[in-house]
Design an enzyme around this catalytic site. Structure first.
Site, PDB file in Angstrom:
ATOM      1  N   GLY A  94       0.796  -1.201  -0.018  1.00  0.00           N
ATOM      2  CA  GLY A  94       0.107   0.067   0.161  1.00  0.00           C
ATOM      3  C   GLY A  94       1.057   1.283   0.112  1.00  0.00           C
ATOM      4  N   GLN A  95       0.202   2.203   0.094  1.00  0.00           N
ATOM      5  CA  GLN A  95       0.924   3.744   0.046  1.00  0.00           C
ATOM      6  C   GLN A  95       1.870   3.701   1.023  1.00  0.00           C
ATOM      7  OE1 GLN A  95      -0.563   7.494  -1.491  1.00  0.00           O
ATOM      8  NE2 GLN A  95      -2.743   6.428  -0.783  1.00  0.00           N
ATOM      9  N   LEU A  96       1.363   3.490   2.295  1.00  0.00           N
ATOM     10  CA  LEU A  96       2.231   3.912   3.719  1.00  0.00           C
ATOM     11  C   LEU A  96       3.323   2.753   3.610  1.00  0.00           C
ATOM     12  CD1 LEU A  96       2.965   5.037   6.357  1.00  0.00           C
ATOM     13  CD2 LEU A  96       1.213   3.946   7.371  1.00  0.00           C
ATOM     14  N   ASP A 136      -2.572 -12.978   5.721  1.00  0.00           N
ATOM     15  CA  ASP A 136      -3.883 -12.676   5.596  1.00  0.00           C
ATOM     16  C   ASP A 136      -4.410 -12.336   6.982  1.00  0.00           C
ATOM     17  OD1 ASP A 136      -6.432 -12.525   5.436  1.00  0.00           O
ATOM     18  OD2 ASP A 136      -6.863 -14.484   4.874  1.00  0.00           O
ATOM     19  N   ILE A 137      -4.292 -11.242   7.499  1.00  0.00           N
ATOM     20  CA  ILE A 137      -4.653 -10.847   8.956  1.00  0.00           C
ATOM     21  C   ILE A 137      -6.094 -11.310   9.248  1.00  0.00           C
ATOM     22  CG2 ILE A 137      -2.848  -8.916   8.657  1.00  0.00           C
ATOM     23  CD1 ILE A 137      -5.400  -6.981   8.724  1.00  0.00           C
ATOM     24  N   THR A 161     -10.096   0.275   2.387  1.00  0.00           N
ATOM     25  CA  THR A 161     -10.186   1.649   2.140  1.00  0.00           C
ATOM     26  C   THR A 161     -11.234   2.144   0.990  1.00  0.00           C
ATOM     27  OG1 THR A 161      -8.309   1.623   0.566  1.00  0.00           O
ATOM     28  CG2 THR A 161      -7.972   1.876   2.971  1.00  0.00           C
ATOM     29  N   TYR A 197     -17.145   2.429   6.426  1.00  0.00           N
ATOM     30  CA  TYR A 197     -15.832   2.569   6.465  1.00  0.00           C
ATOM     31  C   TYR A 197     -15.321   3.087   7.873  1.00  0.00           C
ATOM     32  CZ  TYR A 197     -11.004   4.304   5.733  1.00  0.00           C
ATOM     33  OH  TYR A 197      -9.698   4.669   6.026  1.00  0.00           O
ATOM     34  N   LYS A 233     -13.393   1.195  10.928  1.00  0.00           N
ATOM     35  CA  LYS A 233     -11.923   1.590  11.203  1.00  0.00           C
ATOM     36  C   LYS A 233     -11.918   1.766  13.064  1.00  0.00           C
ATOM     37  CE  LYS A 233      -8.893   2.412   9.547  1.00  0.00           C
ATOM     38  NZ  LYS A 233      -7.377   1.352   8.916  1.00  0.00           N
TER      39      LYS A 233
END
Length: 287
Positions: free
Chosen positions: A11-13, A39-40, A65, A128, A132
Site C-alpha cells: 500500500g501507500q504507507l 492474511d490478517i 479503504t 468505512y 475503522k
C-alpha cells in the site's frame, strides 16, 4: 537487533516505509508482508507468523479503504478493519509486541467547527469509518502496548490516490469540477512513515490515540488547485458542493484534527501540506 513487521507493504504507507527502511537497517530488521504472504483475517495464520518471527514492533499499514464500496461490502470492511486488527492485537499482546495501527479521520462525523482532539467523541457516518473505529477499540482493548495513529487524505507517489488521479485527469480534461465544501488535512504518506519511525525510535513510549497529518486544513478544491499549480497544468477547476457530487458514502464535512498531542509527546512537527505536496508532485513529474 529489533524486528519491525510491516503489514500491508504494497500500500501507500507500506511502500513509503519500505523506501526509508535502508536508513534504519543498522538498528532494525524489517519484515514486509502483503495480503498474499499474511492474511490478517486468518487468526491461525497470524499466530503462526508471530510465533515464527516474534517482532518487537508491528505496523499495520493495511486496511479496507474503498469508502463507497464499503456501504455494500460491510462484512468485508469489518473483516479487515476490525477482525483483522483484533487478530494482530491479540498476537502482539501474546509476544509483547508494540502495535502501531493506522486509522482515519472518518471516525468523526465532521459536524463541528473545532479541530478534533484525540479525546473527542467519535461518531462515524459510514461503514468505512465504523469499521475503522471498531478496529481502534479492539486494538486498545486487547493490547495495552498499542498506538493508534489517525491520519487523513493520504497520498504519495505510490498506488492510487487523489493527487495521482488529479494529475491523470489534468492530462485528459480541459475542465474539472471539485468539491469545495469538505475540509480536511492532506497527508503525504512519506511524512507519516517518518513519523512512525520517530515513534519507534523514541525511548519512552506513550500508548493510546494520536493524530498525524500535514497542516493546516484545506478543501478538496483548493488541494486540487495546488496540484494544478505545482504540475503547471492549465486545467480549469470549478468548485462544487457536496450535493452536486453525490457519493454512495457520506463524507465528513470538516474532519480537521488537532496535532498538538503528537507534537508535545513525541516532538514530531508535521509539515505544511503545500510543501509536502510540492515534493510529491516533483517526484511524480520525473516518473
Amino acid at each position: 537487533m529489533k524486528k519491525i513487521l510491516v503489514i500491508g507493504s504494497n500500500g501507500q504507507l507500506g511502500n513509503c516505509i519500505r523506501k526509508i527502511a535502508p536508513d534504519f537497517e543498522l538498528d532494525y530488521e524489517f519484515i514486509f508482508t502483503d495480503s498474499q504472504t499474511l492474511d490478517i483475517t486468518n487468526e491461525d495464520q497470524v499466530n503462526g507468523f508471530f510465533y515464527d518471527n516474534k517482532p518487537d514492533f508491528c505496523i499495520n499499514a493495511s486496511a479496507y479503504t474503498a469508502v463507497d464500496l464499503a456501504e455494500t461490502e460491510k462484512e468485508k470492511a469489518f473483516a479487515v478493519n476490525a477482525d483483522g486488527v483484533a487478530n494482530l492485537a491479540t498476537a502482539c499482546a501474546e509476544y509483547k509486541t508494540t502495535f502501531i495501527h493506522v486509522s482515519t479521520d472518518y471516525v468523526f462525523d465532521g459536524e463541528t467547527n473545532l479541530d478534533y482532539s484525540e479525546d473527542d467523541f467519535t461518531s462515524p457516518i459510514g461503514v468505512y469509518g465504523e469499521s475503522k473505529l471498531k478496529g481502534e477499540e479492539l486494538a486498545l482493548e486487547i493490547n495495552p502496548k498499542t498506538i493508534i495513529l489517525r491520519t487523513s487524505w493520504l497520498y504519495s507517489e505510490f498506488n492510487k490516490n487523489f493527487v495521482k488521479t488529479m494529475l491523470n485527469l489534468f492530462s485528459q480534461k480541459n475542465e474539472l469540477g471539485i468539491v469545495d465544501d469538505q475540509f480536511g488535512q492532506p497527508t503525504n504518506a512519506n511524512d507519516l512513515a517518518e513519523a512512525i519511525m520517530e515513534i519507534i525510535k523514541s525511548e519512552n513510549k506513550i500508548f493510546g490515540v494520536f493524530h498525524f497529518s500535514n497542516y493546516p486544513e484545506t478543501t478538496w478544491f483548493d488541494f486540487a488547485k495546488k496540484i494544478a499549480e505545482f504540475s503547471k497544468s492549465s486545467v480549469k477547476l470549478n468548485a462544487l458542493t457536496t450535493e452536486q457530487y453525490p457519493t454512495p458514502a457520506k463524507r465528513p464535512k470538516r474532519s480537521t484534527m488537532s496535532l498538538d498531542k503528537i507534537e508535545e509527546i513525541y516532538k514530531i512537527e508535521p509539515k505544511h501540506w503545500e510543501n509536502s505536496l510540492e515534493e510529491c508532485v516533483e517526484i511524480l513529474s520525473k516518473q
